[in-house]
Structures are given as C-alpha cells and as structure tokens.
Design a protein around this motif. Structure first.
Motif, short mmCIF file in Angstrom:
data_model
loop_
_atom_site.label_atom_id
_atom_site.label_comp_id
_atom_site.label_asym_id
_atom_site.label_seq_id
_atom_site.Cartn_x
_atom_site.Cartn_y
_atom_site.Cartn_z
N THR A 166 -11.24 -4.61 -6.28
CA THR A 166 -11.13 -5.08 -4.90
C THR A 166 -12.12 -4.30 -4.04
O THR A 166 -12.22 -3.08 -4.17
N VAL A 205 -9.92 0.00 -6.17
CA VAL A 205 -10.27 -0.47 -4.83
C VAL A 205 -11.41 0.41 -4.34
O VAL A 205 -11.23 1.63 -4.20
N MET A 262 -6.97 3.31 -5.22
CA MET A 262 -8.08 3.58 -4.31
C MET A 262 -8.99 4.65 -4.91
O MET A 262 -8.53 5.71 -5.33
N CYS A 294 -2.74 5.06 -3.10
CA CYS A 294 -3.75 5.92 -2.51
C CYS A 294 -3.10 7.21 -2.03
O CYS A 294 -1.90 7.43 -2.21
N GLU A 353 -1.11 -1.13 -4.29
CA GLU A 353 -2.33 -0.34 -4.14
C GLU A 353 -1.88 1.10 -3.90
O GLU A 353 -1.16 1.38 -2.94
N HIS A 362 -12.68 -2.93 -0.45
CA HIS A 362 -11.72 -2.66 0.61
C HIS A 362 -12.27 -2.94 2.01
O HIS A 362 -13.30 -3.62 2.16
N LEU A 365 -10.44 -7.02 0.71
CA LEU A 365 -9.41 -6.71 1.70
C LEU A 365 -10.05 -6.71 3.08
O LEU A 365 -11.04 -6.02 3.31
N HIS A 400 -1.54 -7.60 2.52
CA HIS A 400 -1.59 -6.19 2.14
C HIS A 400 -1.07 -5.34 3.28
O HIS A 400 -1.34 -5.62 4.45
N CYS A 438 0.85 -1.19 0.00
CA CYS A 438 0.00 0.00 0.00
C CYS A 438 0.89 1.24 0.00
O CYS A 438 1.59 1.51 0.98
#
Length: 218
Positions: free
Chosen positions: A121, A93, A59, A27, A25, A123, A150, A204, A6
């Motif tokens: 995904t 996500v 995200m 964000c 991921e 979240h 997730l 993750h 992340c």
C-alpha cells in the motif's frame, strides 16, 4: 466494505477483530503519523491475526516528518522490509517522495524489489502529490504492482467531507487496477456516510470501531 484498522501496537487488535475489522495496519508513533513497529510487536500481532485469518500490513517508515528519505534511511527501510518478510508479514505500507512532492521512483523501486511477494500500500504521502500529477502517479504505482493507495484527499487538518468532490473525481478517473482506501477522520459514526457518498469499498482509521481506555492498554 473492507475496514482496515490502524493499530499503534498489539493492544487494540483483539477488540478490532471482534468488531469485524477485515485488515490491520500495524505501526508505532501515531502522533507523528506512524513509524515502523518493532519486530517483537510485528511477530506477536502476526501470530494473533494469522489465527483469525486476518491480513496484517506493517508501516515501513523510519521517522516522522516528510517523506523524502536519504540513502541511510532507505537502507533502514529495506532492512525492515526484509525482517518483516522473514516472519511472514502479509504486506507493507510505504511511500517515498522527492523534494518536488512527486513519487521518488528510484527509492520506491528499491523498496519494492525487497518487498516482492508482499502486498503493498502507498500511504498518505500520496496526498502531498500535486493534484494534476496524481493520476500519473496512480498509473505508475499500479504498473509496479502496488495495489492500494491510502488517501484523505487533502490535508489531515480538514475533515474528509471537505474533499468529497476531489475524491470522487480521483476514484472515477484513476487506473482501475488500483484500490483506494479512504482514511483520516473516518469513525464508527461517519463511515457509512463516507461509503455511500464516495462509493468506495475500503476505509482506514483508528476510530472505525469504538474503543475504551481498557481496549488500548495492557
């Protein structure tokens, strides 16, 4: 094992890939659980990860706080998805809930329509769904083409080890079309224990690899 790192911005991505991370991921604003990064950050991150053959998930979340979104917020999310698709993002996500902490099916269907062709995904909004409703939620998401969820198993202020029994039960009973990514408090030090205990295949976190201050600043 697939490790999904992340990343709050681009800066730590090169180190993460050198450490063997298999997915990113991306964000912004991790202090509030992550929000949508800028198109510029998406584009430069994608250029780098694509060269390395690593998928980039983005995200899509307009703000911190709860996961109950009004019409304007959903329009923002739809537009962000479309812009992300234009530059070739691999996946998104997302997660939308009702006031009753159930999946907001109408909102999710609107977002998924815009996300056709992308990996999706759901979240950690999932962890707010009542335990007795989670299996039905998993099945519904799988039917809509969502392939990953997730989850931490419970509130993030408690360590993941607290939720081993609940996570084992969920992983054993859930729709086989769904892959669960275990996150929240997963570190380079405990990740092997989490894998062996739960028998999961995806992890993750921001601490899956050991980063120094130099790795996270321009």
């Amino acid at each position: 094992m697939i490790q999904e790192f992340c990343a709050e911005n681009f800066t730590a991505i090169p180190k993460a890939l050198r450490e063997g991370v298999q997915r990113i991921e991306l964000c912004d604003n991790l202090a509030v659980g992550g929000t949508t990064p800028s198109i510029g950050v998406m584009a430069e991150s994608l250029a780098y990860t694509s060269e390395q053959g690593i998928p980039l998930m983005v995200m899509i979340r307009p703000r911190g706080g709860d996961y109950v979104y009004n019409d304007i917020e959903l329009k923002i999310m739809e537009r962000d998805i479309l812009e992300a698709k234009k530059i070739g993002i691999d996946g998104i996500v997302i997660g939308c809930l009702t006031q009753e902490h159930l999946i907001d099916e109408d909102a999710m269907l609107d977002l998924l329509e815009q996300a056709q062709g992308l990996q999706v995904t759901f979240h950690m909004a999932f962890d707010e769904i009542p335990k007795d409703k989670q299996l039905a939620a998993v099945t519904w998401l799988a039917e809509q083409g969502v392939t990953r969820i997730l989850t931490h198993g419970g509130p993030l202020d408690q360590p993941v080890e607290t939720f081993y029994p609940a996570l084992k039960e969920l992983l054993a009973a859930a729709d086989p079309r769904m892959t669960f990514i275990i996150g929240g408090g997963i570190t380079a030090q405990n990740k092997n224990q989490v894998l062996s205990t739960l028998g999961c295949v995806e992890l993750h976190g921001t601490k899956l690899i050991n980063l120094t201050a130099k790795d996270t600043k321009y």
